[in-house]
Motif scaffolding. Structure first.
Motif, PDB file in Angstrom:
ATOM      1  N   SER A   1       0.831  -1.203   0.000  1.00 51.31           N
ATOM      2  CA  SER A   1       0.000   0.000   0.000  1.00 51.31           C
ATOM      3  C   SER A   1       0.864   1.252   0.000  1.00 51.31           C
ATOM      4  CB  SER A   1      -0.905   0.003   1.234  1.00 51.31           C
ATOM      5  OG  SER A   1      -1.560   1.250   1.382  1.00 51.31           O
ATOM      6  N   PRO A   2       0.373   2.352  -0.599  1.00 48.56           N
ATOM      7  CA  PRO A   2       1.126   3.606  -0.557  1.00 48.56           C
ATOM      8  C   PRO A   2       0.990   4.338   0.775  1.00 48.56           C
ATOM      9  CG  PRO A   2      -0.910   3.934  -1.760  1.00 48.56           C
ATOM     10  CD  PRO A   2      -0.836   2.458  -1.445  1.00 48.56           C
ATOM     11  N   TYR A   3       0.218   3.792   1.699  1.00 47.17           N
ATOM     12  CA  TYR A   3       0.009   4.437   2.995  1.00 47.17           C
ATOM     13  C   TYR A   3       0.987   3.870   4.019  1.00 47.17           C
ATOM     14  CZ  TYR A   3      -4.303   5.891   0.736  1.00 47.17           C
ATOM     15  OH  TYR A   3      -5.207   6.408  -0.141  1.00 47.17           O
ATOM     16  N   HIS A   4       1.679   4.759   4.714  1.00 43.23           N
ATOM     17  CA  HIS A   4       2.693   4.360   5.690  1.00 43.23           C
ATOM     18  C   HIS A   4       2.557   5.208   6.946  1.00 43.23           C
ATOM     19  CE1 HIS A   4       5.043   2.060   2.636  1.00 43.23           C
ATOM     20  NE2 HIS A   4       4.531   2.958   1.829  1.00 43.23           N
ATOM     21  N   PHE A   5       3.010   4.654   8.060  1.00 36.21           N
ATOM     22  CA  PHE A   5       3.127   5.420   9.296  1.00 36.21           C
ATOM     23  C   PHE A   5       4.586   5.820   9.477  1.00 36.21           C
ATOM     24  CE2 PHE A   5      -1.014   5.417  10.906  1.00 36.21           C
ATOM     25  CZ  PHE A   5      -1.610   4.185  10.696  1.00 36.21           C
ATOM     26  N   VAL A   6       4.804   7.099   9.735  1.00 37.34           N
ATOM     27  CA  VAL A   6       6.155   7.632   9.886  1.00 37.34           C
ATOM     28  C   VAL A   6       6.236   8.441  11.175  1.00 37.34           C
ATOM     29  CG1 VAL A   6       7.917   9.112   8.859  1.00 37.34           C
ATOM     30  CG2 VAL A   6       6.431   7.752   7.384  1.00 37.34           C
ATOM     31  N   THR A   7       7.264   8.199  11.948  1.00 40.23           N
ATOM     32  CA  THR A   7       7.495   8.985  13.168  1.00 40.23           C
ATOM     33  C   THR A   7       8.479  10.101  12.855  1.00 40.23           C
ATOM     34  OG1 THR A   7       7.096   7.054  14.578  1.00 40.23           O
ATOM     35  CG2 THR A   7       8.299   8.911  15.550  1.00 40.23           C
ATOM     36  N   LEU A   8       8.047  11.340  13.104  1.00 41.33           N
ATOM     37  CA  LEU A   8       8.881  12.505  12.805  1.00 41.33           C
ATOM     38  C   LEU A   8       9.038  13.383  14.034  1.00 41.33           C
ATOM     39  CD1 LEU A   8       7.448  13.697   9.357  1.00 41.33           C
ATOM     40  CD2 LEU A   8       9.533  12.386   9.754  1.00 41.33           C
ATOM     41  N   GLU A   9      10.207  14.004  14.153  1.00 33.70           N
ATOM     42  CA  GLU A   9      10.448  15.015  15.177  1.00 33.70           C
ATOM     43  C   GLU A   9      10.480  16.372  14.487  1.00 33.70           C
ATOM     44  OE1 GLU A   9      14.009  13.911  17.149  1.00 33.70           O
ATOM     45  OE2 GLU A   9      13.146  12.078  18.021  1.00 33.70           O
ATOM     46  N   VAL A  10       9.649  17.296  14.961  1.00 40.99           N
ATOM     47  CA  VAL A  10       9.455  18.577  14.291  1.00 40.99           C
ATOM     48  C   VAL A  10       9.763  19.722  15.250  1.00 40.99           C
ATOM     49  CG1 VAL A  10       7.831  20.022  12.996  1.00 40.99           C
ATOM     50  CG2 VAL A  10       7.637  17.526  12.891  1.00 40.99           C
ATOM     51  N   HIS A  11      10.495  20.708  14.776  1.00 40.62           N
ATOM     52  CA  HIS A  11      10.773  21.916  15.553  1.00 40.62           C
ATOM     53  C   HIS A  11       9.676  22.932  15.269  1.00 40.62           C
ATOM     54  CE1 HIS A  11      13.072  25.668  16.627  1.00 40.62           C
ATOM     55  NE2 HIS A  11      13.328  24.896  17.664  1.00 40.62           N
ATOM     56  N   VAL A  12       8.929  23.291  16.289  1.00 46.18           N
ATOM     57  CA  VAL A  12       7.751  24.149  16.126  1.00 46.18           C
ATOM     58  C   VAL A  12       7.980  25.487  16.830  1.00 46.18           C
ATOM     59  CG1 VAL A  12       5.261  24.342  16.485  1.00 46.18           C
ATOM     60  CG2 VAL A  12       6.298  22.092  16.081  1.00 46.18           C
ATOM     61  N   SER A  13       7.616  26.575  16.166  1.00 47.91           N
ATOM     62  CA  SER A  13       7.660  27.917  16.757  1.00 47.91           C
ATOM     63  C   SER A  13       6.229  28.328  17.092  1.00 47.91           C
ATOM     64  CB  SER A  13       8.291  28.920  15.787  1.00 47.91           C
ATOM     65  OG  SER A  13       9.633  28.589  15.524  1.00 47.91           O
ATOM     66  N   LEU A  14       5.944  28.425  18.383  1.00 48.69           N
ATOM     67  CA  LEU A  14       4.587  28.734  18.831  1.00 48.69           C
ATOM     68  C   LEU A  14       4.412  30.229  19.065  1.00 48.69           C
ATOM     69  CD1 LEU A  14       4.109  25.849  21.417  1.00 48.69           C
ATOM     70  CD2 LEU A  14       3.162  25.979  19.118  1.00 48.69           C
ATOM     71  N   PRO A  15       3.404  30.851  18.468  1.00 53.78           N
ATOM     72  CA  PRO A  15       3.126  32.268  18.731  1.00 53.78           C
ATOM     73  C   PRO A  15       2.546  32.444  20.127  1.00 53.78           C
ATOM     74  CG  PRO A  15       1.473  31.344  17.257  1.00 53.78           C
ATOM     75  CD  PRO A  15       2.516  30.295  17.428  1.00 53.78           C
ATOM     76  N   PRO A  16       2.547  33.653  20.659  1.00 54.24           N
ATOM     77  CA  PRO A  16       2.050  33.899  22.021  1.00 54.24           C
ATOM     78  C   PRO A  16       0.604  33.452  22.228  1.00 54.24           C
ATOM     79  CG  PRO A  16       3.251  35.807  21.198  1.00 54.24           C
ATOM     80  CD  PRO A  16       3.111  34.879  20.045  1.00 54.24           C
ATOM     81  N   LEU A  17      -0.155  33.347  21.160  1.00 51.85           N
ATOM     82  CA  LEU A  17      -1.549  32.914  21.252  1.00 51.85           C
ATOM     83  C   LEU A  17      -1.683  31.578  21.964  1.00 51.85           C
ATOM     84  CD1 LEU A  17      -4.577  33.130  20.355  1.00 51.85           C
ATOM     85  CD2 LEU A  17      -3.889  31.992  18.232  1.00 51.85           C
ATOM     86  N   TYR A  18      -0.648  30.701  21.846  1.00 49.97           N
ATOM     87  CA  TYR A  18      -0.724  29.360  22.413  1.00 49.97           C
ATOM     88  C   TYR A  18       0.071  29.235  23.712  1.00 49.97           C
ATOM     89  CZ  TYR A  18      -2.504  28.160  17.768  1.00 49.97           C
ATOM     90  OH  TYR A  18      -3.239  28.101  16.609  1.00 49.97           O
ATOM     91  N   ALA A  19       0.398  30.327  24.344  1.00 52.10           N
ATOM     92  CA  ALA A  19       1.192  30.265  25.573  1.00 52.10           C
ATOM     93  C   ALA A  19       0.488  29.464  26.668  1.00 52.10           C
ATOM     94  CB  ALA A  19       1.496  31.678  26.068  1.00 52.10           C
ATOM     95  N   ALA A  20      -0.821  29.565  26.738  1.00 52.62           N
ATOM     96  CA  ALA A  20      -1.573  28.850  27.764  1.00 52.62           C
ATOM     97  C   ALA A  20      -1.945  27.441  27.344  1.00 52.62           C
ATOM     98  CB  ALA A  20      -2.845  29.627  28.118  1.00 52.62           C
ATOM     99  N   ASN A  21      -1.762  27.110  26.071  1.00 50.63           N
ATOM    100  CA  ASN A  21      -2.123  25.780  25.587  1.00 50.63           C
ATOM    101  C   ASN A  21      -1.187  25.379  24.453  1.00 50.63           C
ATOM    102  OD1 ASN A  21      -3.335  23.383  24.844  1.00 50.63           O
ATOM    103  ND2 ASN A  21      -5.419  24.202  24.801  1.00 50.63           N
TER     104      ASN A  21
END
Length: 246
Positions: free
Chosen positions: A66-86
């Motif tokens: 199948s062309p569908y696969h599960f992949v584990t990735l590590e991602v560097h995310v920059s969160l804006p102040p909007l998500y400071a509480a969550n």
């Protein structure tokens, strides 16, 4: 006299605003209820457990070929102040924005994500940037057709040079003339300028057809598949064994 009164009123307004700011700052420092102490605590509150770091790409063994696969990735995310509480919501929204995009690290198109985990105990704010940076890991469902795999698509374009198809109603696929069997022919109506391919038995090539995947391409956020209808391309490729030197 009017100017003196106005200036005095303005000073009282500024002093009042400064007192309100100090009171507001003090209340946040004393309670801390409006912001989680760390991303680890936010992760625990969301029911997410810590796991060992991994970047292993694993295929779903229940869907062989199948062309569908599960992949584990590590991602560097920059969160804006909007998500400071969550921050959990912020990372999930970031992963949502990756859906239906080709991600080189996954070598395919992201379709869904799950099992979000934070890799940092707390976010980092660099210099005067308002964004909080954090590493997160997740399991992604990826559409990643591989060379030699099989796909089906609906014919939506025919020309002397290629056959165009639509796979899953979303992705474009193209089969160039050199990947079309030589005993197929293209018949053009010179009055309308339109034409159709016919196979070796004279049947019109239309509707849904199966083909062999040759490559997956991404350009300007447009995903396309190059395919083949040649029998030799449908055969599984065998790796040549290296001869040992004696």
């Amino acid at each position: 006299m009017a100017d003196v009164a106005t200036d005095s009123k303005r000073r009282r307004s500024v002093d009042g605003e400064e007192k309100r700011r100090k009171k507001h700052k003090k209340s946040h420092a004393s309670t801390g209820d409006d912001m989680p102490v760390s991303l680890a605590e936010a992760s625990a509150a969301a029911g997410i457990e810590d796991v060992k770091a991994t970047t292993t790409i694993t295929a779903n063994t229940n869907l062989v070929g199948s062309p569908y696969h599960f992949v584990t990735l590590e991602v560097h995310v920059s969160l804006p102040p909007l998500y400071a509480a969550n921050p959990t919501l912020g990372v999930r929204d970031h992963f949502d924005s990756m859906i239906m995009s080709y991600v080189p690290a996954a070598r395919g198109v992201i379709l869904a994500h799950s099992n979000l985990q934070f890799l940092d105990r707390s976010a980092k704010v660099m210099y005067d940037s308002p964004f909080a940076c954090v590493w997160a890991r997740a399991r992604f469902l990826v559409w990643k057709p591989e060379r030699g795999g099989k796909l089906e698509g609906y014919v939506n374009l025919q020309s002397p040079d290629h056959i165009g198809l639509l796979v899953h109603g979303i992705f474009n696929a193209a089969i160039s003339r050199k990947k079309i069997p030589k005993n197929w022919s293209y018949n053009e109506d010179f009055e309308t300028g339109e034409g159709q391919w016919t196979d070796a038995d004279g049947n019109v090539v239309d509707g849904k057809i199966a083909f062999t995947v040759m490559s997956l391409n991404s350009s300007s956020e447009i995903i396309s598949v190059e395919g083949s209808l040649l029998p030799e391309d449908a055969q599984p490729t065998q790796k040549k064994e290296k001869k040992s030197k004696h």
